[in-house]
Design a protein around this motif. Sequence first.
Motif, PDB file in Angstrom:
ATOM      1  N   ARG A 127      -8.038  42.726  63.126  1.00 29.09           N
ATOM      2  CA  ARG A 127      -9.324  42.038  62.979  1.00 29.09           C
ATOM      3  C   ARG A 127      -9.077  40.569  62.664  1.00 29.09           C
ATOM      4  N   CYS A 128      -8.325  39.922  63.537  1.00 25.48           N
ATOM      5  CA  CYS A 128      -7.897  38.546  63.290  1.00 25.48           C
ATOM      6  C   CYS A 128      -9.086  37.598  63.201  1.00 25.48           C
ATOM      7  N   ARG A 129      -9.073  36.760  62.185  1.00 23.00           N
ATOM      8  CA  ARG A 129     -10.172  35.829  61.956  1.00 23.00           C
ATOM      9  C   ARG A 129     -10.203  34.722  63.007  1.00 23.00           C
ATOM     10  N   HIS A 130      -9.071  34.457  63.655  1.00 16.49           N
ATOM     11  CA  HIS A 130      -9.004  33.375  64.632  1.00 16.49           C
ATOM     12  C   HIS A 130      -9.054  33.890  66.074  1.00 16.49           C
ATOM     13  N   CYS A 131      -9.405  35.173  66.245  1.00 14.19           N
ATOM     14  CA  CYS A 131      -9.440  35.771  67.583  1.00 14.19           C
ATOM     15  C   CYS A 131     -10.521  35.118  68.439  1.00 14.19           C
ATOM     16  N   SER A 132     -10.171  34.817  69.695  1.00 12.94           N
ATOM     17  CA  SER A 132     -11.125  34.157  70.602  1.00 12.94           C
ATOM     18  C   SER A 132     -12.004  35.151  71.350  1.00 12.94           C
ATOM     19  N   GLN A 133     -11.727  36.458  71.203  1.00 17.32           N
ATOM     20  CA  GLN A 133     -12.525  37.464  71.886  1.00 17.32           C
ATOM     21  C   GLN A 133     -13.802  37.754  71.109  1.00 17.32           C
ATOM     22  N   LYS A 134     -14.802  38.260  71.811  1.00 17.82           N
ATOM     23  CA  LYS A 134     -16.062  38.637  71.175  1.00 17.82           C
ATOM     24  C   LYS A 134     -16.079  40.100  70.763  1.00 17.82           C
ATOM     25  N   GLN A 171     -14.280  29.863  69.535  1.00 15.04           N
ATOM     26  CA  GLN A 171     -14.748  30.848  70.485  1.00 15.04           C
ATOM     27  C   GLN A 171     -14.543  32.238  69.911  1.00 15.04           C
ATOM     28  N   GLY A 172     -15.436  33.165  70.264  1.00 23.66           N
ATOM     29  CA  GLY A 172     -15.305  34.537  69.804  1.00 23.66           C
ATOM     30  C   GLY A 172     -15.428  34.629  68.296  1.00 23.66           C
ATOM     31  N   PHE A 173     -14.562  35.439  67.668  1.00 22.39           N
ATOM     32  CA  PHE A 173     -14.613  35.608  66.213  1.00 22.39           C
ATOM     33  C   PHE A 173     -14.225  34.331  65.496  1.00 22.39           C
ATOM     34  N   ALA A 174     -13.383  33.501  66.120  1.00 22.98           N
ATOM     35  CA  ALA A 174     -12.971  32.249  65.485  1.00 22.98           C
ATOM     36  C   ALA A 174     -14.157  31.324  65.257  1.00 22.98           C
ATOM     37  N   ALA A 175     -15.153  31.384  66.128  1.00 23.98           N
ATOM     38  CA  ALA A 175     -16.314  30.501  66.012  1.00 23.98           C
ATOM     39  C   ALA A 175     -17.202  30.891  64.834  1.00 23.98           C
ATOM     40  N   GLN A 176     -17.025  32.112  64.321  1.00 24.99           N
ATOM     41  CA  GLN A 176     -17.876  32.587  63.235  1.00 24.99           C
ATOM     42  C   GLN A 176     -17.416  32.078  61.871  1.00 24.99           C
ATOM     43  N   ASP A 177     -16.204  31.577  61.795  1.00 29.28           N
ATOM     44  CA  ASP A 177     -15.660  31.096  60.524  1.00 29.28           C
ATOM     45  C   ASP A 177     -15.270  29.635  60.667  1.00 29.28           C
ATOM     46  N   HIS A 178     -16.195  28.749  60.364  1.00 28.88           N
ATOM     47  CA  HIS A 178     -15.962  27.313  60.559  1.00 28.88           C
ATOM     48  C   HIS A 178     -14.935  26.760  59.570  1.00 28.88           C
ATOM     49  N   ARG A 179     -14.569  27.564  58.575  1.00 26.06           N
ATOM     50  CA  ARG A 179     -13.550  27.090  57.624  1.00 26.06           C
ATOM     51  C   ARG A 179     -12.190  26.953  58.284  1.00 26.06           C
ATOM     52  N   ASN A 180     -12.011  27.612  59.411  1.00 26.01           N
ATOM     53  CA  ASN A 180     -10.710  27.551  60.080  1.00 26.01           C
ATOM     54  C   ASN A 180     -10.655  26.528  61.210  1.00 26.01           C
TER      55      ASN A 180
END
Length: 434
Positions: A112-119, A278-287
Amino acid sequence: MAINQKRFAGRKEYFGSLIYDRERGDYIPFDWDATYIFEESLKTPIDQVFKKMDGRLSLQSFQTFVQLCQSIDLLDAQGRFTGEILPNPPAPNIIAAPLRVHLTVTNECPLRCRHCSQKSREALPNELTLDDFHKLFDDLASAGVCEVTIAGGEPFSRDDIVQIVGYARQKGLTVNLSTTGLFISRITARKLADLGLKSIRISFDGSTEKSYDYFRGKKGAYRRAMRGIKAIREIFEKTPITLHTTIMKQNLTELLTLARMVQKLRCDVWSVDYVKPQGFAAQDHRNLLSKEDAETAFKALSRIAENSSVKIEMAHFPYRTQRKVIYRGFGCVGANLYCYINSQGFVAPCSFTMEYFPAGNVKKQTIKEIWQTSDAFKKFRGFPGNEVCHKCDYFSSCRGGCRIRAIMATQNGSAIDPNCFVMPQPAAAGSGYR
């Protein structure tokens, strides 16, 4: 290398030809005169080949070229081309087929990688079957594609991954494998090692157990990854292994310790790239990185490279591209040199562009048809660029940097790569991606 397969494979292109070296896993571009020499040498004595060239080369230049080719075994002692010239005709103004294909064999991944680009981290509906992969590899080989990178998701989520890789190798394709390293068994690793891989890339984004498990979203992932990487290094003794890091705001302070991890784990290369929103990475702007963060990362990596034996690849960094640029115009390697195929068979310039530039599906069209006729690929290749990039001293190799980063930031395919800090001016006007 497949049985009875020659080391060199030549493919005619609009500028002459590309010769793929299966031992080194690399393409060498040649002009039309060199291509003529290779072809004619297969049916005509080398001294007669020079006479048939009607003065296009001086005798000294011709002899020097022959000697250079003999020194790398492209020509044998009698001056005959040692490889094969594929029958594929060239395409006007673009290479006839991708040099390399990045292939996702499944979207499924247990992490469940926080920086994953997949949706999604689940397997997609109607993913390619083993029979589909057989047909695809037949098609790639027929089109003159010589190299494929197999990835996921997590490719070891598929029970038939050995059969998939095995058929690709049977068709003469050079195979790179990209994985997290957590889910490969020793039995599977030994079977793959027997097939012969060009390289293995293992994603690794945190240098401590705490940070690694945080980024992966799974407790115990770090210890499992360490065991997996050590097993891969042991079993794939002579295969180059790359540790790949996605740079985020939260691992900026770990760059030096990550570089040391490459040495500790006896990996050969450290590959780095910036996180994309992009994907899951876009949901956490802290990264997500600012331009200042990107510059900080680049300068830190440059200092590390100066004082370390670790080879660092920054292929997707603006202006510092380390790839051969053998195409015309503005834009990155997507749709110009490489392309991406997802686990359902859909094709795009790269894995980040599927939402913006879907180009076709290999279940319905050949890769050659998609590559040469797709409107999406034509549009992606057709960005005119901007005045700032065209005037930049690095343009001949950089070509404007990453297009998807520009599109995500500005909705403009001709804009300046937002991670470029060499030319900090606002993006110049240009045609958008839509």
